[in-house]
Design an enzyme around this catalytic site. Structure first.
Site, short mmCIF file in Angstrom:
data_model
loop_
_atom_site.label_atom_id
_atom_site.label_comp_id
_atom_site.label_asym_id
_atom_site.label_seq_id
_atom_site.Cartn_x
_atom_site.Cartn_y
_atom_site.Cartn_z
NE ARG A 71 -2.59 -0.36 3.53
CZ ARG A 71 -3.16 0.46 4.44
NH1 ARG A 71 -4.24 1.12 4.15
NH2 ARG A 71 -2.62 0.58 5.63
CB SER A 106 5.38 -6.40 7.98
OG SER A 106 4.65 -5.21 7.90
CG ASP A 145 3.36 -5.71 10.48
OD1 ASP A 145 4.25 -5.95 11.32
OD2 ASP A 145 2.72 -6.61 9.91
#
Length: 497
Positions: free
Chosen positions: A122, A183, A237
């Protein structure tokens, strides 16, 4: 004479049924041995079902964890946390993140954020204003050939996505502060320096492990030349999720991810963190708890099905806790159990279908759908029939039990981990009672109908002196990365960093 009467009766009966139900082809078969044979058949069927039930229970027994086993997991995690914080060899790395402060409400401005941690990537524009936070984002896919190709190919793809997003948002040429949610396990040397320790969750891009991820991103930005970005922070994350929820609730001091993978972070007392200067205040610790048990400490809970999934993965022997909990693996565990039960003749009439033998054909999302209280059993059967499985009603019920056992174990293990974390925080602060919030993100936690409730119930049992509220992150970890960046810019402006 009796035989002739019976034949006449059957003929009239058949003609009458045909007259009244012309669309049905009905035939009548006289019973040869009457009720005696029927009783024997009922007994045989009951014996078969009882044998199948016994084999099912034996297969699922290792997945049904009791409180004593869960308390042992909690204790082992506490021990691994302490070792990791001291810098000793541990399956929990307990990585400092250099995030020392949470938003205080005075942050303002426009920030960009990247969120890389699974099959989707994203790019976000986050506007922090007096009225709150506004987010615009776009999702881009990471093809498998890119995730497992060269590092240069991966980071060039990321920058291509950024350029596309900036063009669509009218941001081309602007140099905005950027936070990068990454992440994967990193050893951070500062807020904007993160050395990739190893890939997880299906990624295996070459020439990245042991490298500074921010440097790799900056190199890719340089190759595009037309792009200007100010990379301020690299954020795990879990940290992003904690910060995102912490913006709404200042008691949020734990971050939890349960999606494709799983991980947790929390605010630790700085005095307990080896290798970081200072002994006052707190720092967020990225636990990298997916690797918990890689030292063999979870061996007593591992089943032959876990071993099969582990051996077929791209990282055998690693991320053992994650492979018992996260969405990347639960469907595969169920598939291996179904194959085993079919080989025993318990399921699908003992017929091994080619599709069931296909790796990853049983998606983890099927667990959420099959266990949904709103789905009738016939819809569960439809899900399984789509996989080409020749099932009966008993089969559908047994598959439901398999899914429940696997997801319940996952949720309970996750709860045992959260209990270890909140008890550590309570003891750190010398409190009799602790009230705390946990920010959570991840599709498995959010979409499975019972997972969140099982996690919370396990925490209540194992950490009775902690009142824990679970907050679902609505905006994902990308918002948190922007907030970490916003806080860093605020502190830099004040001369505090």
């Amino acid at each position: 004479m009796l035989g002739m009467c019976l034949c006449r009766f059957l003929s009239i009966l058949q003609e009458t049924v045909k007259l009244l139900a012309p669309e049905c082809d009905v035939s009548f078969t006289p019973s040869v041995d009457g009720g005696g044979r029927g009783v024997a058949m009922v007994t045989a069927v009951a014996a078969r079902l009882a044998a199948h039930r016994r084999l099912l229970e034996e297969t699922l027994k290792p997945f049904r964890l009791n409180l004593e086993q869960l308390a042992a997991v909690q204790a082992q995690m506490r021990e691994a946390m302490a070792k990791g914080l001291r810098g000793e060899v541990s399956s929990l790395r307990m990585l400092p993140t250099y995030v020392r402060a949470t938003p205080d409400g005075s942050e303002r401005g426009d920030f960009m954020a990247l969120d890389l941690g699974g099959t989707n990537f994203r790019v976000l524009l986050v506007r922090v204003a007096t009225g709150g936070v506004q987010i615009t984002n776009q999702v881009y896919s990471i093809p498998e050939c890119v995730a497992q190709g060269s590092g240069q190919q991966l980071f060039d793809h990321i920058v291509d996505c950024i350029v596309d997003f900036q063009r669509k948002q009218g941001l081309s040429g602007q140099s905005l502060p950027l936070g990068f949610t990454f992440s994967f396990p990193c050893r951070q040397l500062g807020l904007d320096q993160g050395i990739l320790l190893n890939w997880t969750k299906g990624f295996n891009a070459s020439d990245c492990e042991g490298q500074d991820v921010v440097h790799l991103l900056r190199e890719a930005i340089g190759r595009r030349q037309a792009v200007e970005l100010n990379v301020v922070a690299i954020v795990n994350d879990t940290v992003g999720t904690m910060m995102s929820c912490g913006y709404e609730d200042p008691r949020c001091e734990v971050g939890l991810i349960v999606g494709t993978g799983t991980n947790a972070c929390y605010m630790e007392e700085l005095r307990n963190v080896a290798g970081v200067a200072g002994d006052s205040g707190r720092m967020c610790i990225n636990m990298e708890w997916g690797a918990f048990g890689d030292d063999g400490s979870l061996g007593m809970l591992s089943t032959c099905f876990d071993a099969s999934v582990d051996q077929a993965s791209i990282n055998p022997g690693k991320q053992r806790f994650e492979k018992m909990i996260s969405g990347m693996y639960l469907g595969e565990i169920v598939r291996h159990i179904l194959l085993h039960l079919t080989s025993l003749g318990v399921l699908f009439r003992g017929q091994q279908t080619q599709r069931l033998q296909t790796r990853d054909i049983f998606k983890t999302k099927f667990l959420s759908e099959i266990e949904s209280d709103s789905l009738a059993l016939r819809q569960v059967r439809a899900i399984l029939e789509d996989l080409g499985l020749p099932l009966t009603t008993d089969d559908a019920l047994m598959v439901l039990e398999v899914c429940q056992a696997v997801s319940q174990r996952a949720a309970q293990l996750c709860g045992a981990g959260v209990a270890a974390v909140v008890e550590k925080i309570r003891e750190n602060r010398g409190l009799e009672e602790l009230t705390i919030s946990v920010g959570v993100d991840g599709t498995l936690y959010k979409l499975h109908p019972h997972f969140s409730g099982l996690v919370a119930a396990t925490v209540r049992e194992l950490a009775p002196r902690c009142t824990v509220t679970f907050l679902q992150s609505e905006d994902g970890s990308g918002k948190g990365a922007a907030l970490v960046t916003a806080v860093a810019c605020r502190l830099a402006h004040l001369g505090q960093v």
